[in-house]
Design an enzyme around this catalytic site. Structure first.
Site, PDB file in Angstrom:
ATOM      1  CE  LYS B 315      -4.312  -2.175   1.975  1.00  0.00           C
ATOM      2  NZ  LYS B 315      -3.707  -3.974   2.598  1.00  0.00           N
ATOM      3  CG  PHE B 379     -14.275  -0.980   8.055  1.00  0.00           C
ATOM      4  CD1 PHE B 379     -13.499  -0.536   8.430  1.00  0.00           C
ATOM      5  CD2 PHE B 379     -15.487   0.149   7.659  1.00  0.00           C
ATOM      6  CE1 PHE B 379     -12.778   1.092   8.817  1.00  0.00           C
ATOM      7  CE2 PHE B 379     -15.044   1.386   7.167  1.00  0.00           C
ATOM      8  CZ  PHE B 379     -13.925   1.729   8.131  1.00  0.00           C
TER       9      PHE B 379
END
Lengths: 336, 392
Positions: B315, B379
Site C-alpha cells: 500500500k 471494517f
C-alpha cells in the site's frame, strides 16, 4: 455425499411488517445505534440461535446474503454531503455504506468469531449464503453456522433498477437465518433437529447481466441431487424464487421442469405477497424441512444474470433418532 | 483435500495494465499516489489517491470497475492458458465493495442538484455483484459464481472461497480476485474518519499519518495442482492455506490486541501444516494508520515472534485499493516467492520502534523464502490471511 451430515437446528425470520417486535430482541444500545436493516438482521439471528440453543462460545460462523446491503444508510450518507457539504458527512454512517455492515453488527451481537462473510447477489443471495454455509459445515471448515440474509430495498433504488431493465421483482424487507451444524455436533449437545440439508449446488447459467437465459438446461439442480444421492423422483415439493418478474419466473419454471422431468412436484413461492428479500431463503429452507415429510424438498432460486442455487432438504423424520418440532420461529410467532 | 496451485495472474493497478507493470512498480519502490483526477476533491483535507492511468479499454457503457475487472480477469485466464471450453466448469469468485458506484454517484449528484440526468447504462451495474455477472458472462465462466464483501479483505476472501471449491473437487479451476474503482463515497468516508494522510502514506513509519486510497483489480487462476501439472501449466506457487476470522468487536476498529488477526494467521498455518518458523515474508495489510499498523505488528509478533520475519506494505506504493487490495497483495506475495525479491515499503524513513520487524524500507530485498503470507483486514473485524508456498 462425503463429509459431515448438515442439519438445521434453528430458524428465525423477521419480516419488515413485523418489526414492532424487533426491539424485544435488541438491547437498548443496539436499538439506538443500529440501522433498520441491521436491527432486523441481529433480531433474526438471535431468533434462530435461541431456537437452536447454541452456545456460541464454541465457535460460530456467519454468512449473510444480501442484494442491497444497507443502501438506505448509504443514501443518507450521500445526502448529508449534498445538502450540507463536508460538515454534513457522518462518520457514523460511513461504515454502513459497506455491504458487510449487517454481518459486522450481527457478528458482534451474537459473538460469531469464526469466518464471517457477506455474499452479494441479485435475488438469490440468501439461498447462496445457506448453500455456502452448508458446504462449509459438510467439509468440516466450521462447526456451526448462522446463514441467511437480509435486505431493506430503498424505493428509489428499486424503481431505478426497474427503469434500467433489471427486473420487476416485488421486493420486501426483512431478515432470516437458519442455524446449520454437523449432525454429530448437534446430537452431542442434544439439539432438536429440524431437518437436514442433503445436497447443495450453485452454478452460473449462460445469461447476459440482468438478462434471462435462453436455455432451460439447469446445472445446479442435478449437482445438488447428485450430492444428496437422490433422484428427481424423490422431490415432493419445490420452493421457487418467483416474486413477480414474469420473464424470470418462466425461465425458472423451465429450468425446474427440465431438471426434474418427467416428474412435476408441487411448487410454492414464499416470496409473495410480502415481497422477496434475502431472508426469505431461510424461511423456504425451514419450511421445506418442516413440510417435506418422508420425501425431499428442493429450494431453488435463479437470478437475472444467471446465478442458480439448488438446496435439497430432508425433513426431521429422515434423520434417524432426531427430536423434532413443528413450525418456524418467527417474529410473528414471538408476538403471538 | 486437493492441493491448490496458482497458475495465472492478472492485474490492473495504478502502474497501468498488466502484471509486468505492477511488478516493475512495486519492486522498484515507486509510489503511484498522485492528485485525484476522477472526482472533485474540493474541500477535503486529503486530495490524493493512486488512480489507474488512462488506457484500460473496454466499452464506455460498462462501469469503470467492470472494465478494470474484465481487463485483469482476461489477463489471468490467458496467462494460465485456460481454453474457452475449460471455462464452462470454472468457478468465479469476486471480492468487491464499491461496485459501479462511481457512475451511480455521478448520476445521483446531478439528479440531486436538479440537473436533468438520464439513466446511464452503467447504473444497473452499481452493485458489487455486477462485476461477477459481467466477467462471467463475457468470459464464459459457468461454474459457481459468488461475490464476497468483507470490506477491505474482500479480495483475499475471494481466493479463500475459490480455494475451497478447488480443494473439495467441486471445480477443477477457479478465477478469483478483487476489484474496486475510486468512488466519492469511499473518498468522503475515509476523509470524514480522518484516516487519510494528505501526503502519500508511510506504513510502519514513526511519523505515519494515515492511509492513501487507490484503485485497481487483480485476479488469479487457482487450479487443482495435479491437474495443472498434468496439463503442463506454469505453477507460480501453491496456495497452501488460509485463515478467515471475525473480531466480533467493533464495526470499524480492530481488536486492540489483534486477537482476530492472530487467529487468522494461526488458522492459515494450521491448514497448511506449516510451522511459523518456515514463513519468511509477510505482505502486511499495512494501511499506515497509526493504530492499524501497530496492532498488526502486535499480532505478527504474537504468531511469528520478533525480528526474523521480513514485512512490507504494498500500500505504500499503490495505496489502499479496497476490495482489490487483498488480491493485488496476494499477487505481490506470489511474485516475491517466484522472483526471490521482497518488494519494499516505500517512503519508510524512520521505522516505528513499536514495530519490531525489518519492514524493508524503500528498496527491494533479494531473499529466497519458502513460505509467505498476505494479510488483509477489513471494517467489521474481517481478517483474512493467505499462505503461499513456493512451487515444488
Amino acid at each position: 455425499m462425503t463429509g459431515h451430515r448438515v442439519v438445521i437446528t434453528g430458524a428465525g425470520v423477521v419480516d419488515g411488517h413485523a418489526t414492532g417486535v424487533v426491539s424485544r430482541l435488541l438491547d437498548e444500545s443496539e436499538a439506538r445505534r443500529l440501522s433498520r436493516v441491521c436491527r432486523m438482521t441481529v433480531a433474526a439471528g438471535r431468533l434462530a440461535l435461541t431456537e437452536a440453543g447454541l452456545d456460541t462460545d464454541r465457535g460460530l460462523a456467519l454468512l449473510v446474503g444480501t442484494e442491497f446491503g444497507d443502501m438506505v444508510s448509504t443514501i443518507a450518507f450521500v445526502d448529508g454531503f449534498l445538502q450540507r457539504g463536508t460538515p454534513g458527512l457522518s462518520a457514523l454512517l460511513f461504515p454502513h455504506t459497506v455491504m458487510n455492515t449487517m454481518a459486522a453488527t450481527t457478528a458482534i451481537a451474537v459473538s460469531a468469531r469464526d469466518l464471517s462473510l457477506t455474499l452479494n447477489a441479485p435475488t438469490v443471495a440468501g439461498e447462496l449464503a445457506i448453500a455456502r454455509a452448508a458446504a462449509a459445515v459438510r467439509a468440516g471448515r466450521v462447526g456451526a453456522c448462522l446463514a441467511g440474509g437480509a435486505d431493506e430495498p430503498p424505493p428509489l433504488v428499486v424503481a431505478t433498477l426497474r427503469e434500467a431493465g433489471a427486473g420487476a421483482e416485488v421486493r420486501g424487507e426483512g431478515a432470516g437465518f437458519v442455524v446449520l451444524e454437523s449432525l454429530d455436533a448437534a446430537r452431542a449437545r442434544g439439539a432438536r433437529i429440524l431437518g437436514e440439508i442433503v445436497g447443495v449446488a450453485w452454478r452460473a447459467l449462460a445469461a447476459r447481466p440482468h438478462g434471462i437465459g435462453r436455455s432451460p438446461r439447469s446445472r445446479a439442480i442435478a449437482a445438488a441431487l447428485d450430492e444428496a444421492g437422490a433422484s428427481s423422483a424423490e422431490i415432493g415439493c419445490v420452493y421457487t424464487s418467483a416474486s413477480g418478474d414474469d420473464r424470470r419466473e418462466v425461465w425458472e419454471g423451465a429450468l425446474i421442469d427440465s431438471a426434474l422431468a418427467p416428474h412435476r412436484p408441487a411448487r410454492r413461492s414464499l416470496s409473495l405477497p410480502a415481497g422477496r428479500h434475502s431472508g426469505v431463503a431461510a424461511r423456504a429452507v425451514a419450511t421445506a424441512a418442516s413440510e417435506a415429510g418422508e420425501r425431499l424438498a428442493l429450494v431453488h432460486a435463479v437470478a437475472r444474470g444467471g446465478s442458480q442455487v439448488a438446496i435439497v432438504v430432508a425433513g426431521p423424520s429422515r434423520v434417524a433418532g432426531s427430536r423434532t418440532r413443528k413450525g418456524l420461529a418467527s417474529a410473528e410467532a414471538l408476538r403471538a | 483435500m486437493r492441493p491448490v496451485a496458482v497458475t495465472g495472474l492478472g492485474v490492473v493497478s495504478p502502474f497501468g495494465a498488466g502484471v509486468k507493470a505492477f511488478w516493475e512498480g512495486i519492486s522498484g519502490g515507486v509510489c503511484a499516489v498522485r492528485p485525484v483526477t476522477l472526482i472533485d476533491t474540493e474541500g477535503f483535507r486529503c486530495r490524493i489517491a493512486a488512480e489507474v492511468p488512462d488506457g484500460i479499454g473496454g466499452s464506455a457503457r460498462r462501469s469503470r470497475a467492470d472494465r478494470l475487472a474484465l481487463a485483469a480477469a482476461r489477463e489471468a485466464l490467458d496467462d494460465a492458458g485456460v481454453a474457452r471450453a475449460e471455462r464452462a466448469e470454472a468457478a468465479l469468485i469476486v471480492g468487491a465493495v464499491g461496485g459501479g458506484m462511481l457512475e451511480a454517484e455521478a448520476w445521483y449528484w446531478q439528479r440531486a442538484r436538479g440537473v436533468p440526468a438520464p439513466l446511464p447504462a452503467a447504473l444497473a451495474s452499481s452493485f458489487p455483484s455486477s462485476h461477477a455477472d459481467v466477467v462471467g458472462s463475457v468470459l464464459g465462466l459457468g461454474g459457481p459464481r459468488e461475490t464476497v464483501v468483507t470490506a477491505c479483505s474482500s479480495g483475499a476472501a475471494s481466493l479463500a472461497l475459490a480455494a475451497d471449491l478447488v480443494a473439495d473437487g467441486v471445480v477443477p479451476l477457479a478465477l478469483a480476485g478483487g476489484v474496486d474503482a475510486l468512488t466519492r463515497i469511499c473518498f468522503m468516508g475515509f476523509n470524514t474518519l480522518k484516516l487519510l494522510d494528505p501526503t502519500p502514506c508511510r506504513p510502519f513509519d514513526r511519523d505515519r499519518r494515515g492511509m492513501s486510497i487507490g484503485e485497481g483489480a487483480a485476479f488469479v487462476v487457482l487450479e487443482d495442482a495435479e491437474r495443472a501439472r498434468a496439463r503442463g501449466a506454469r505453477v507460480y506457487a501453491e496456495l497452501a492455506g488460509y485463515g478467515m476470522t471475525s473480531d466480533a468487536f467493533h464495526v470499524t476498529s480492530p481488536h486492540p490486541e489483534g486477537e482476530g488477526m492472530a487467529r487468522a494467521m494461526r488458522a492459515a498455518l494450521r491448514q497448511a501444516g506449516v510451522a511459523a518458523a518456515s514463513v519468511g515474508y509477510a505482505n502486511a495489510h499495512g494501511t499506515a494508520t497509526p493504530q492499524n499498523d501497530r496492532i498488526e505488528a502486535r499480532a505478527l509478533r504474537e504468531v511469528f515472534g520478533e525480528g526474523r520475519l521480513l514485512v512490507s506494505s504494498t500500500k505504500s506504493m499503490i495505496g489502499h485499493t479496497m476490495a482489490a487490495a487483498g488480491t493485488l497483495e496476494a499477487v505481490a506475495t506470489v511474485l516475491a516467492l517466484v522472483n526471490e525479491v521482497i518488494p519494499p515499503t516505500a517512503r519508510l524513513e524512520t521505522p516505528d520502534p513499536e514495530i519490531p520487524f525489518d519492514c524493508v524500507p524503500r528498496v527491494a530485498r533479494e531473499a529466497a523464502v519458502e513460505f509467505a503470507i498476505s494479510n488483509s483486514f477489513g471494517f467489521g473485524g474481517q481478517n483474512v490471511t493467505l499462505l503461499f508456498g513456493r512451487a515444488a
